[in-house]
Design an enzyme around this catalytic site. Structure first.
Site, PDB file in Angstrom:
ATOM      1  N   ARG A  27      -9.363  -2.129   6.641  1.00 32.59           N
ATOM      2  CA  ARG A  27      -9.535  -1.609   5.176  1.00 32.59           C
ATOM      3  C   ARG A  27      -9.230  -0.086   5.087  1.00 32.59           C
ATOM      4  NH1 ARG A  27     -14.065  -4.238   2.874  1.00 32.59           N
ATOM      5  NH2 ARG A  27     -14.323  -2.663   1.604  1.00 32.59           N
ATOM      6  N   TRP A  75      -9.375   5.236   4.380  1.00 36.72           N
ATOM      7  CA  TRP A  75      -8.082   5.229   3.504  1.00 36.72           C
ATOM      8  C   TRP A  75      -8.120   6.337   2.817  1.00 36.72           C
ATOM      9  CZ3 TRP A  75      -6.441   4.436  -1.371  1.00 36.72           C
ATOM     10  CH2 TRP A  75      -5.301   4.316  -1.607  1.00 36.72           C
ATOM     11  N   ASN A 101     -17.739   4.905   1.261  1.00 37.54           N
ATOM     12  CA  ASN A 101     -16.526   4.330   0.638  1.00 37.54           C
ATOM     13  C   ASN A 101     -16.575   4.290  -1.014  1.00 37.54           C
ATOM     14  OD1 ASN A 101     -14.528   2.221   0.110  1.00 37.54           O
ATOM     15  ND2 ASN A 101     -15.747   0.467   0.512  1.00 37.54           N
ATOM     16  N   GLY A 102     -15.447   4.684  -1.431  1.00 38.17           N
ATOM     17  CA  GLY A 102     -15.564   4.680  -2.987  1.00 38.17           C
ATOM     18  C   GLY A 102     -15.197   6.008  -3.413  1.00 38.17           C
ATOM     19  N   GLU A 492       6.777 -12.836  -4.502  1.00 34.44           N
ATOM     20  CA  GLU A 492       5.887 -12.689  -2.917  1.00 34.44           C
ATOM     21  C   GLU A 492       6.632 -12.392  -2.178  1.00 34.44           C
ATOM     22  OE1 GLU A 492       2.918 -12.348  -2.649  1.00 34.44           O
ATOM     23  OE2 GLU A 492       2.475 -13.078  -0.768  1.00 34.44           O
ATOM     24  N   LYS A 496       5.993  -9.386   0.481  1.00 35.02           N
ATOM     25  CA  LYS A 496       6.001  -9.350   1.678  1.00 35.02           C
ATOM     26  C   LYS A 496       6.747  -8.599   2.654  1.00 35.02           C
ATOM     27  CE  LYS A 496       2.653 -10.764   2.014  1.00 35.02           C
ATOM     28  NZ  LYS A 496       1.866 -11.136   0.920  1.00 35.02           N
ATOM     29  N   LYS A 614      -6.627  -3.650   3.076  1.00 36.58           N
ATOM     30  CA  LYS A 614      -6.681  -4.949   2.752  1.00 36.58           C
ATOM     31  C   LYS A 614      -7.481  -4.868   1.368  1.00 36.58           C
ATOM     32  CE  LYS A 614      -6.452  -9.248   3.614  1.00 36.58           C
ATOM     33  NZ  LYS A 614      -5.354  -9.889   3.370  1.00 36.58           N
TER      34      LYS A 614
HETATM   35  C1  F6R Z   1      -0.174  -8.142  -0.356  1.00 39.33           C
HETATM   36  C2  F6R Z   1      -1.960  -8.202  -0.737  1.00 39.33           C
HETATM   37  C3  F6R Z   1      -2.228  -7.248  -1.962  1.00 39.33           C
HETATM   38  C4  F6R Z   1      -3.287  -7.929  -2.518  1.00 39.33           C
HETATM   39  C5  F6R Z   1      -3.899  -7.205  -3.639  1.00 39.33           C
HETATM   40  C6  F6R Z   1      -5.185  -7.997  -4.309  1.00 39.33           C
HETATM   41  O1  F6R Z   1      -0.200  -8.843   0.744  1.00 39.33           O
HETATM   42  O2  F6R Z   1      -2.493  -8.528  -0.093  1.00 39.33           O
HETATM   43  O3  F6R Z   1      -1.170  -7.099  -3.023  1.00 39.33           O
HETATM   44  O4  F6R Z   1      -3.190  -9.244  -2.951  1.00 39.33           O
HETATM   45  O5  F6R Z   1      -4.484  -5.919  -3.232  1.00 39.33           O
HETATM   46  O6  F6R Z   1      -6.197  -8.010  -3.476  1.00 39.33           O
HETATM   47  P1  F6R Z   1      -7.251  -9.186  -3.659  1.00 39.33           P
HETATM   48  O7  F6R Z   1      -6.649 -10.553  -3.574  1.00 39.33           O
HETATM   49  O8  F6R Z   1      -8.439  -9.059  -2.557  1.00 39.33           O
HETATM   50  O9  F6R Z   1      -7.859  -8.817  -5.244  1.00 39.33           O
END
Ligand code: F6R
Length: 619
Positions: A27, A75, A101-102, A492, A496, A614
């Protein structure tokens, strides 16, 4: 972003906190810290710039005893990642320590107000403002910590999940949340004595208990060493804690022999998708049933439009979902970046269905888009992976991916899980709306069920990408091209590569090349082309020719048995044949492996790439 962990009970808190921080490190990982109250009542705070390992090094020669503590992995938002800005933060008197967090949006006026009354600050963070504000409330209202937290939070604008401990009352943790997630684990030690755990998600808790309480927005909890759990809202109205059983096992959180979570998660995809499909497709009559739409069929049958809101990889998956649903259901579908949608006064009608797609279920912009859709009385459907996440609870109905926890920061199995779930949704609507004839419907359902085996085949036949990837570590740029269903795959694949190897990469619809980007092509430019022997094959062959004549290096993803594109390519990855609409589920596999192995060859931290987290819980 940021991970919070806390413990109060009979065990030594430090090992539980550190293990929890390691689990939450996905995170955020630019600094970390821990705060404990020891037997003699001393409240200590230890912090380090860098990762949890750096914090452990700092703590190696310190007193880390104590059965109550809170910890944080950061973060950075306000204030650069350094030791002073790392959490926990002390209050002025050092009687309180807090993790957060926030984002506290009105931290500046609050800070100025307190500075005028003689309070001094040691960091640039919004978080320090919070802990000082709580102490300020305690002093000015002569109240206990719980009431002071209520009062402080009433003055705060923004999102928060917090945990706070108090030197003068070492027998409780007070925590609260709004907009950022917080879970309370309710456990018993081996002598049956109460203990509580706190986590930004369930990963630091699952090892100790499967009984959790998801704290609601604007709720405050007091976790008492005697086992008393008291929850109120900001207005001090008592809330009854709802105990929920966790659906997660410890094994799912380990690397299982793989060097990185990302590689494990790439290889898990066939099994993960089998679970995702299982129970949703009847082998008897090919009927697709998604529990989340059973009670809301009319919403999907009567809607005039679907709007999908998502970010990043989830946005790419949503684009594939759009193509599929439009083709199968004859329904207009718009795909929106949640961050744009929420701020641009979009037209949302009460007969629209808004679908929020999110792996974490915590993405702040996607949550805000849901809120906006609800204000316009649209029906809101969630597609999330994390069970019990904020988005899954904020939507009217929804479906889980069931692909298991995704720990690697770069999303892999959640992407394919999202694509297949959107296809299942499209098939379920199509069968109700009768927009596909039975033959076509059966064929699409049957082919969907073949995808996990075809993915396994793809993984087995692309193992040697690891050697091949070495050749590309010198590259500064990449272009990814695809058409139709494979245009989002190009996006995508490029994302990546960018996020884990830090090589600049762009995804384009192949035919757009000649409208500008073709100027970039020279002998140093690798161009990854998704060119299955389907749909617009001839068109993509022409696009490849255009690149070759400008000396670009072609790396292609081709269907097994293909000769033409293979011969035109410098390197090829092979996938089995499938319907156009399912090609993305196979074509993305070699692109995930390519980015993984290039990043490994460049010595990158694959599971925790720089600047990323994440779960993006700030806008
Ligand atoms: C890329 C990645 C991010 C998430 C984005 C949305 O590998 O993981 O681009 O897809 O931050 O996150 P979620 O799906 O958790 O809303």
């Amino acid at each position: 972003m940021c991970g919070i962990v806390g413990y109060i009970g009979t065990q030594q808190a430090y090992p539980i906190l550190i293990k929890g921080l390691h689990r939450l490190e996905y995170r955020g990982y630019d600094s970390a810290g821990v705060s404990l109250i020891n037997k003699s009542g001393a409240l200590t705070v230890y912090k380090a710039k860098g990762k949890v390992d750096d914090l452990e090094a700092v703590c190696a020669d310190k007193d880390i005893s104590g059965t109550i503590g809170i910890a944080h992995t950061r973060w950075a938002t306000h204030g650069e990642p350094n030791e002073a800005n790392a959490h926990p933060h002390y209050s002025q008197s050092h009687n309180l320590a807090l993790v957060h967090n926030g984002i506290i949006e009105n931290y500046k006026p609050l800070r100025s107000m307190m500075e005028r009354s003689g309070i001094s600050f040691c960091s640039d963070t919004d978080t320090e403002v919070l802990v000082q504000l709580v102490e300020y409330m305690q002093n000015s209202h002569k109240c206990d910590l719980f009431t002071a937290v209520q009062l402080a939070l009433k003055n705060v604008v923004g999102a928060y999940a917090i945990a706070i401990i108090e030197k003068s009352h070492p027998d409780r943790i007070v925590c609260a949340r709004k907009g950022s997630p917080l879970i309370i684990g309710v456990g018993k030690d081996k002598n049956d004595r109460a203990e509580f755990f706190i986590g930004s998600d369930a990963t630091p808790i699952v090892e100790y208990t499967d009984q959790v309480v998801y704290l609601g927005d604007e709720e405050i909890a007091s976790l008492d060493r005697t086992g008393k759990l008291q929850i109120t809202n900001l207005n001090n109205v008592k809330q009854t804690p709802q105990l929920v059983k966790l659906q997660m096992s410890l094994d799912q959180l380990e690397k299982g022999g793989y060097p990185h979570f990302m590689l494990k998660e790439i290889w898990e995809q066939p099994d993960a998708l089998r679970i995702c499909i299982k129970g949703r497709v009847s082998n008897l009559n090919s009927k697709v049933t998604l529990s989340g739409i059973i009670d809301h069929k009319d919403k999907f049958l009567n809607c005039r439009r679907i709007i999908i809101c998502a970010c990043g990889t989830s946005w790419h998956a949503s684009l594939i979902g759009k193509y599929f649903i439009e083709e199968a259901c004859h329904l207009p579908v718009e795909v929106e970046y949640a961050s744009e949608f929420r701020y641009r006064n979009p037209v949302i009608n009460a007969d629209d269905v808004v679908i929020a797609v999110s792996q974490s279920g915590e993405t702040a912009d996607t949550l805000a888009a849901i809120q906006l859709a609800k204000e316009h009385h649209a029906f809101v459907y969630g597609i999330c992976n994390v069970i019990g996440s904020s988005i899954s609870r904020a939507t009217d109905s929804g479906t889980y991916l069931h692909v298991g926890p995704e720990i690697g920061v770069a999303s892999t199995k959640a992407f394919t899980g999202q694509v297949i779930t959107l296809c299942l949704l499209g098939l379920a609507i199509a069968q109700e709306k009768k927009t596909l004839n039975d033959k076509m419907l059966n064929m699409l359902v049957n082919e969907l069920q073949q995808i996990p085996d075809k993915m396994q085949w793809t993984l087995e036949h692309n193992k040697d990408i690891s050697q091949f990837a070495q050749m590309f570590t010198y590259c500064k740029n990449f272009i990814y091209l695809g058409r139709g269903y494979n245009y989002p795959v190009a996006l995508e694949g490029a994302l990546k590569l960018k996020e884990i190897s830090y090589i600049h990469a762009e995804g384009y619809p192949a035919a757009e090349m000649k409208h500008g980007p073709i100027a970039l092509i020279d002998e140093e430019m690798p161009v990854v082309v998704i060119a299955p022997k389907r749909g617009m094959y001839d068109k993509i062959v022409s696009n490849i020719q255009e690149i070759k004549s400008r000396h670009g290096k072609i790396i292609s993803v081709v269907t097994e048995g293909d000769v033409t594109v293979k011969e035109m390519s410098d390197f090829s990855f092979v996938i089995p044949d499938t319907r156009d609409c399912y090609v993305p589920l196979l074509a993305v596999i070699p692109l995930q492996l390519l980015s993984y192995y290039v990043a490994v060859a460049k010595g990158r931290n694959v599971d925790q790439p720089r600047n990323l987290a994440k779960s993006v819980t700030v806008e």
